[in-house]
Design a protein around this motif. Structure first.
Motif, PDB file in Angstrom:
ATOM      1  N   ALA A  17       0.854  -1.193   0.000  1.00 38.22           N
ATOM      2  CA  ALA A  17       0.000   0.000   0.000  1.00 38.22           C
ATOM      3  C   ALA A  17       0.882   1.232   0.000  1.00 38.22           C
ATOM      4  O   ALA A  17       1.989   1.207   0.552  1.00 38.22           O
ATOM      5  N   ALA A  18       0.420   2.281  -0.638  1.00 40.39           N
ATOM      6  CA  ALA A  18       1.120   3.575  -0.571  1.00 40.39           C
ATOM      7  C   ALA A  18       0.117   4.653  -0.967  1.00 40.39           C
ATOM      8  O   ALA A  18      -0.733   4.422  -1.834  1.00 40.39           O
ATOM      9  N   TYR A  19       0.205   5.772  -0.332  1.00 36.98           N
ATOM     10  CA  TYR A  19      -0.728   6.865  -0.600  1.00 36.98           C
ATOM     11  C   TYR A  19       0.053   8.160  -0.453  1.00 36.98           C
ATOM     12  O   TYR A  19       0.958   8.254   0.377  1.00 36.98           O
ATOM     13  N   ASP A  20      -0.301   9.136  -1.258  1.00 35.98           N
ATOM     14  CA  ASP A  20       0.409  10.413  -1.172  1.00 35.98           C
ATOM     15  C   ASP A  20      -0.135  11.248  -0.015  1.00 35.98           C
ATOM     16  O   ASP A  20      -1.017  12.082  -0.199  1.00 35.98           O
ATOM     17  N   HIS A  21       0.402  10.982   1.166  1.00 40.43           N
ATOM     18  CA  HIS A  21       0.064  11.810   2.336  1.00 40.43           C
ATOM     19  C   HIS A  21       1.135  12.891   2.438  1.00 40.43           C
ATOM     20  O   HIS A  21       2.008  12.832   3.277  1.00 40.43           O
ATOM     21  N   TRP A  22       1.120  13.837   1.547  1.00 41.65           N
ATOM     22  CA  TRP A  22       2.137  14.892   1.479  1.00 41.65           C
ATOM     23  C   TRP A  22       3.516  14.245   1.351  1.00 41.65           C
ATOM     24  O   TRP A  22       4.439  14.549   2.125  1.00 41.65           O
ATOM     25  N   SER A  23       3.620  13.365   0.380  1.00 38.72           N
ATOM     26  CA  SER A  23       4.842  12.587   0.245  1.00 38.72           C
ATOM     27  C   SER A  23       5.722  13.141  -0.873  1.00 38.72           C
ATOM     28  O   SER A  23       5.390  13.003  -2.046  1.00 38.72           O
ATOM     29  N   LYS A  24       6.778  13.768  -0.507  1.00 40.45           N
ATOM     30  CA  LYS A  24       7.724  14.314  -1.496  1.00 40.45           C
ATOM     31  C   LYS A  24       9.136  13.907  -1.088  1.00 40.45           C
ATOM     32  O   LYS A  24       9.425  13.738   0.096  1.00 40.45           O
ATOM     33  N   PRO A  25      10.030  13.779  -2.074  1.00 41.62           N
ATOM     34  CA  PRO A  25      11.424  13.429  -1.740  1.00 41.62           C
ATOM     35  C   PRO A  25      12.157  14.660  -1.217  1.00 41.62           C
ATOM     36  O   PRO A  25      13.024  15.221  -1.892  1.00 41.62           O
ATOM     37  N   LEU A  26      11.785  15.065  -0.012  1.00 44.41           N
ATOM     38  CA  LEU A  26      12.258  16.358   0.506  1.00 44.41           C
ATOM     39  C   LEU A  26      13.787  16.439   0.551  1.00 44.41           C
ATOM     40  O   LEU A  26      14.368  17.466   0.205  1.00 44.41           O
ATOM     41  N   GLY A  27      14.427  15.340   0.975  1.00 47.08           N
ATOM     42  CA  GLY A  27      15.890  15.363   1.061  1.00 47.08           C
ATOM     43  C   GLY A  27      16.520  15.645  -0.295  1.00 47.08           C
ATOM     44  O   GLY A  27      17.439  16.481  -0.418  1.00 47.08           O
ATOM     45  N   LEU A  28      16.011  15.002  -1.327  1.00 50.90           N
ATOM     46  CA  LEU A  28      16.552  15.203  -2.678  1.00 50.90           C
ATOM     47  C   LEU A  28      16.312  16.646  -3.137  1.00 50.90           C
ATOM     48  O   LEU A  28      17.166  17.255  -3.790  1.00 50.90           O
TER      49      LEU A  28
END
Ligand code: B12
Ligand code: SF4
Length: 485
Positions: A17-28
């Protein structure tokens, strides 16, 4: 596009399972911004970007489906379940673009001077691994730098399986610049690295064609050392930014990207509230910013006094997740005494006094720690439900280098050198059997039922309330069987 340029890549997620709960590659995005600031041309391929035109065409949509507060579903394609997870009664999937969209994205670009690949959860390593393979085929000989959470927590595993040319463990801005100084033959990239956390640039959201929300951090690291947590391995020291700098960033960046939703990824956002979060929120209120804040990562509820609760309400905090973990005394002592039930109750009361309904608040409860009895989890669930708040079960994911990882090995729940795949949070890896999985599944269904009841205004555990609404909620529970295959 300037040449030479650097290509940053956020890989797919392979999971149940995966859902975009404010999911961004912030470190990159921090690393990319740091390089941009030093004159390096940077491009981004984010395999999870929901706005890719070809993806939308295949989905038969004019635009991406974005839910409330900017979040939404990733594109999902079922893939064969890897061998160690075959016993799981669920479908395994690749989240993000179909593979050919990614390959075309690479092929239509000129050859980059280097590829910067990030990585998320350790058990998501098949994503970066597949990206690395494809990059080598399309751009043979281009140096590949690997960083991110998996690279930081399992560097040896990552070296062996992905064979990057360079692996960066921990904070990556300065390291990446130093490595690229040689690759690009630009010695200035080695020079004048800032010391102060506020001198680092804002994350490079300009690399997205359509940001739905903004993500940032007002601090790095965490002063606590919970037995299951590896934060200290990623960021050894805890540092907080100046409140004025954080407020300025939020005002500027949300205007620039025309977004209202902001997620904080901090591990300890509320530490030293008088000096940090309170001044930030006062400033935002004074500047009349109509923003909506979300804290997908748990907050330390003990810091939420009446004033902070009022500031959170007035400044627009919408998603509030409070870390509770467990009410059991021994457990609390063991995992660092970061919260007592009394402090949790007071935080909820303060937030309710400020204007929230209890059901607007969420709490994380941990389950599946080595040797943790199920009764302890249920007791914690009942306590949280008595406060009327929404429960989010967080099942234990053993992380190398943590006390609980070692305990799991000592108690015989984990082999000495496990495949990170079996540490997936969905797996409840402590007892890798279908029966154990079903027991935990029942707990999660029970919790969903309680949460659903709260939405209907019913406390499911209160017998007089067992009327029509309860029956309706049960009907909905039946429907949830769908994703249990
Ligand atoms: C925000 C966060 C989340 C968010 C979402 C994150 C996302 N992107 O989708 C939410 C709240 C949803 C979440 C959920 C979970 N999380 Co979490 N999360 C974090 C957190 C706090 C921050 C991650 C982050 O983005 N940091 C910000 C940036 C700045 O740091 P960074 O990515 O490391 O980047 C730096 C370097 O790595 C490097 N770098 C990064 N990329 C690259 C690339 C190159 C080329 C280079 C050179 C350098 C480089 O430079 C960057 C800047 O310095 C970390 C803890 C931490 N402090 O890292 C835990 C953490 C990653 N999560 C963890 C866990 C356990 C979970 C959960 C399993 C909890 C649970 N039991 O339910 C769930 C799993 C969800 C799932 N679907 O599987 C674990 C790791 C688990 C693992 N096995 O890998 C961590 C480490 C916390 C912990 N408990 O120890 N999480
Ligand atoms: S308080 Fe949170 S981030 Fe800090 S060590 Fe504990 S679990 Fe990790």
């Amino acid at each position: 596009m300037k040449s030479p340029y650097i290509l940053c890549i956020n890989p797919w997620i392979f999971d149940f399972a995966a859902y975009d709960h404010w999911s961004k590659p912030l470190g990159l995005l921090y690393v990319a911004a740091y390089l941009q600031q030093r004159g390096v041309a940077v491009e981004l391929i984010d395999c999870l970007d929901k706005h890719h035109p070809e993806l939308l065409k295949r989905q038969g949509r004019g635009e991406a489906k974005i839910s409330k507060y900017g979040i939404g579903q990733f594109h999902r394609e079922v893939v064969p379940t890897p061998e160690p997870l075959r016993y799981m009664p669920r479908q395994f999937a690749r989240y993000g673009w179909p593979e050919d969209i990614f390959i075309n994205e690479l092929r239509q670009r000129p050859r980059p001077a280097a590829i910067l690949l990030t990585s998320g959860m350790t058990y998501w390593y098949p994503g970066p691994m597949r990206v690395a393979e494809i990059c080598r085929e399309v751009f043979p000989g281009v140096p590949l730098l690997l960083g991110g959470i998996y690279a930081s927590l399992m560097p040896e595993h990552a070296r062996e399986n992905l064979q990057p040319d360079f692996l960066v463990s921990g904070p990556g801005e300065i390291e990446a610049a130093n490595i690229l100084a040689d690759i690009l033959k630009q010695p200035h990239l080695r020079e004048a690295h800032p010391q102060d956390i506020d001198d680092f640039p804002y994350p490079a959201f300009d690399l997205y064609r359509h940001p739905d929300y903004y993500v940032t951090m007002a601090s790095r690291g965490c002063p606590f050392r919970c037995t299951f947590c590896a934060t200290y391995k990623i960021d050894e020291k805890f540092s907080q930014r100046r409140p004025e700098a954080v407020a300025e960033e939020l005002v500027r960046q949300t205007r620039r990207y025309r977004v209202r939703d902001v997620a904080f990824y901090d591990d300890a956002l509320l530490m030293q509230p008088e000096k940090r979060i309170k001044p930030i929120l006062r400033e935002l209120i004074a500047r009349k910013q109509a923003l909506r804040f979300h804290t997908p990562n748990g907050l330390h509820a003990r810091f939420i006094d009446e004033e902070l609760a009022a500031l959170m309400y007035a400044s627009g905090f919408k998603t509030i997740r409070l870390s509770l973990e467990s009410v059991a005394k021994e457990r609390r002592r063991d995992i660092h005494n970061k919260i007592t039930p009394g402090e949790m109750t007071r935080a909820v009361e303060n937030l309710v006094r400020a204007g929230y309904r209890p059901r607007d608040l969420q709490t994380y409860i941990i389950m599946g720690l080595p040797g943790q009895p199920l009764e302890e989890v249920l007791e914690t669930i009942l306590y949280a439900n008595s406060l009327g708040i929404h429960i989010r079960l967080a099942s234990f994911s053993p992380i190398p280098g943590t006390v609980d990882y070692q305990r799991a090995i000592e108690k015989g729940f984990l082999p000495e050198d496990p495949d990170p795949l079996i540490t997936n949070t969905t797996v409840i890896p402590m007892e890798r059997t279908r029966e154990a999985y079903e027991r935990y599944y029942q707990i999660s269904q029970f919790t969903r039922m309680l949460n659903e009841g709260l939405k209907l205004g019913v406390n499911m555990l209160n017998p007089p309330a067992l009327r029509d609404e309860l029956m309706r909620a049960f009907e909905r529970v039946k429907g949830w069987g769908e994703d249990y295959k």
